[in-house]
Design an enzyme around this catalytic site. Sequence first.
Site, short mmCIF file in Angstrom:
data_model
loop_
_atom_site.label_atom_id
_atom_site.label_comp_id
_atom_site.label_asym_id
_atom_site.label_seq_id
_atom_site.Cartn_x
_atom_site.Cartn_y
_atom_site.Cartn_z
N HIS A 1 -8.03 1.34 -3.07
CA HIS A 1 -9.11 0.80 -2.08
C HIS A 1 -9.72 2.33 -2.03
O HIS A 1 -9.36 3.44 -1.21
CB HIS A 1 -8.33 0.30 -0.89
CG HIS A 1 -9.09 -0.18 0.52
ND1 HIS A 1 -8.05 -0.23 1.25
CD2 HIS A 1 -9.96 0.30 0.78
CE1 HIS A 1 -9.22 -0.08 2.48
NE2 HIS A 1 -10.67 -0.24 2.38
N ASP B 1 -5.93 -6.25 5.72
CA ASP B 1 -5.64 -5.20 4.99
C ASP B 1 -5.20 -4.17 6.58
O ASP B 1 -6.65 -4.13 7.23
CB ASP B 1 -6.52 -3.79 3.87
CG ASP B 1 -5.68 -2.65 3.65
OD1 ASP B 1 -4.86 -2.69 4.68
OD2 ASP B 1 -6.85 -2.29 3.06
N HIS C 1 -1.25 -1.18 -4.25
CA HIS C 1 -2.38 -0.67 -3.57
C HIS C 1 -2.30 0.67 -3.08
O HIS C 1 -1.80 1.02 -2.30
CB HIS C 1 -2.56 -1.77 -1.93
CG HIS C 1 -3.89 -1.36 -1.33
ND1 HIS C 1 -5.28 -2.30 -1.66
CD2 HIS C 1 -4.12 -1.07 -0.33
CE1 HIS C 1 -6.29 -2.47 -0.57
NE2 HIS C 1 -5.67 -1.12 0.48
N ASP D 1 -4.66 3.81 -1.31
CA ASP D 1 -5.71 3.77 -0.62
C ASP D 1 -5.88 5.46 -0.40
O ASP D 1 -5.77 6.61 -0.73
CB ASP D 1 -5.41 3.47 0.89
CG ASP D 1 -4.81 2.22 1.23
OD1 ASP D 1 -6.17 1.27 1.09
OD2 ASP D 1 -3.38 2.02 1.84
N MET E 1 -8.60 8.09 0.16
CA MET E 1 -9.45 8.17 1.31
C MET E 1 -10.31 10.07 1.47
O MET E 1 -10.24 10.63 0.81
CB MET E 1 -8.33 8.87 2.33
CG MET E 1 -8.32 7.17 3.02
SD MET E 1 -7.24 7.83 5.10
CE MET E 1 -6.57 5.74 4.71
N SER F 1 0.62 -1.49 0.07
CA SER F 1 0.03 0.04 0.47
C SER F 1 0.88 1.24 0.23
O SER F 1 1.26 1.92 0.94
CB SER F 1 -0.62 0.25 1.50
OG SER F 1 -1.60 1.33 2.12
N MET G 1 -11.10 -6.02 6.41
CA MET G 1 -10.05 -5.25 7.37
C MET G 1 -9.69 -5.73 8.78
O MET G 1 -11.18 -6.56 9.71
CB MET G 1 -10.92 -3.25 7.76
CG MET G 1 -11.25 -2.97 5.83
SD MET G 1 -9.96 -2.21 5.25
CE MET G 1 -8.34 -1.24 6.62
N MET H 1 -12.10 4.50 0.45
CA MET H 1 -12.51 4.51 1.74
C MET H 1 -13.36 6.46 1.46
O MET H 1 -12.40 6.70 1.58
CB MET H 1 -11.19 4.71 2.95
CG MET H 1 -10.88 2.83 3.36
SD MET H 1 -9.54 2.85 3.43
CE MET H 1 -7.77 3.50 2.49
C1 DX5 Z 1 -6.23 1.91 6.68
C2 DX5 Z 1 -5.83 1.51 4.17
C3 DX5 Z 1 -4.49 0.49 4.63
C4 DX5 Z 1 -2.74 1.08 5.14
C5 DX5 Z 1 -2.21 -0.43 6.14
O1 DX5 Z 1 -6.96 2.84 6.56
O2 DX5 Z 1 -6.66 0.90 3.89
O3 DX5 Z 1 -4.13 0.17 3.22
O4 DX5 Z 1 -2.82 1.38 4.40
O5 DX5 Z 1 -1.50 0.01 6.48
P1 DX5 Z 1 -0.32 -0.74 7.26
O6 DX5 Z 1 0.05 -2.06 6.73
O7 DX5 Z 1 0.80 0.33 7.44
O8 DX5 Z 1 -1.35 -1.09 8.49
ZN ZN Z 2 -6.09 -0.41 2.73
#
Ligand code: DX5
Ligand code: ZN
Length: 218
Positions: free
Chosen positions: A65, A174, A32, A34, A36, A7, A136, A67
């Site tokens: 992903h 994840d 991956h 992320d 947000m 990620s 998650m 979010m």
């Molecule tokens: C969390 C994200 C993850 C995150 C994982 O909100 O969806 O993909 O980046 O980070 P680590 O591997 O550091 O927990």
């Molecule tokens: Zn993620």
Amino acid sequence: MIHLAPSILSADFARLGEQVAQTEAAGVHRIHVDVMDGHFVPNLSMGPVVVQCLRPRTKLPLEVHLMVSEPAKFLTPFVKAGADTLIVHHEVLPDARPLLRAIRAEGKKAGLAINPDTPVSVLEPYVPDLDLALCMTVYPGFSGQKFLPQSPERIRALRQLLDRLAPHCELEVDGGIDKTTAPLALAAGANVLVAASAIFAHPEGPAAGVKELQKIVQ
Ligand code: DX5
Ligand code: ZN
């Protein structure tokens, strides 16, 4: 086959292309991304431009992903930018089917994610429309959090559900995945491991982070 999905949330954004290339050379299977919105989760991260800039820099599939509270709004921009997989959250969709089908109609892989407090059983009606189910293992929003202790039991329940109804659907985990927790997730039945800090914040660099996890996966 177990897949590793770095990620980029923990990457050095000033050296993003270079760091992604390092993980690709080290043998990961996908990247991956992320996304947000500061609403579904209490943080902001990145938008389609990041996928657009990475697309010519790697041959790996780019997995987005989402979010975000309104994922349907962002389907076309991420498809245009070059995303290969789109993962949306069950918690924001009264019925995920139309969006999952729209993702597949674009020729992309469709994923559905559940937060730690969402029962695994909610995924059951959606599995025919899924290429990937994401469990998650932290509350989404930030990298570097601890793998939640209830996760192995939830992963096992999801593994049973998928084995029964959709054995080809990927089971991704994840959050908090590192050399200590990856074996727990694998033993419980995960086959795709997302990791941000264990890879990009590794003291010897991303390639070393990948190698450390590969030792566990192989
Ligand atoms: C969390 C994200 C993850 C995150 C994982 O909100 O969806 O993909 O980046 O980070 P680590 O591997 O550091 O927990
Ligand atoms: Zn993620």
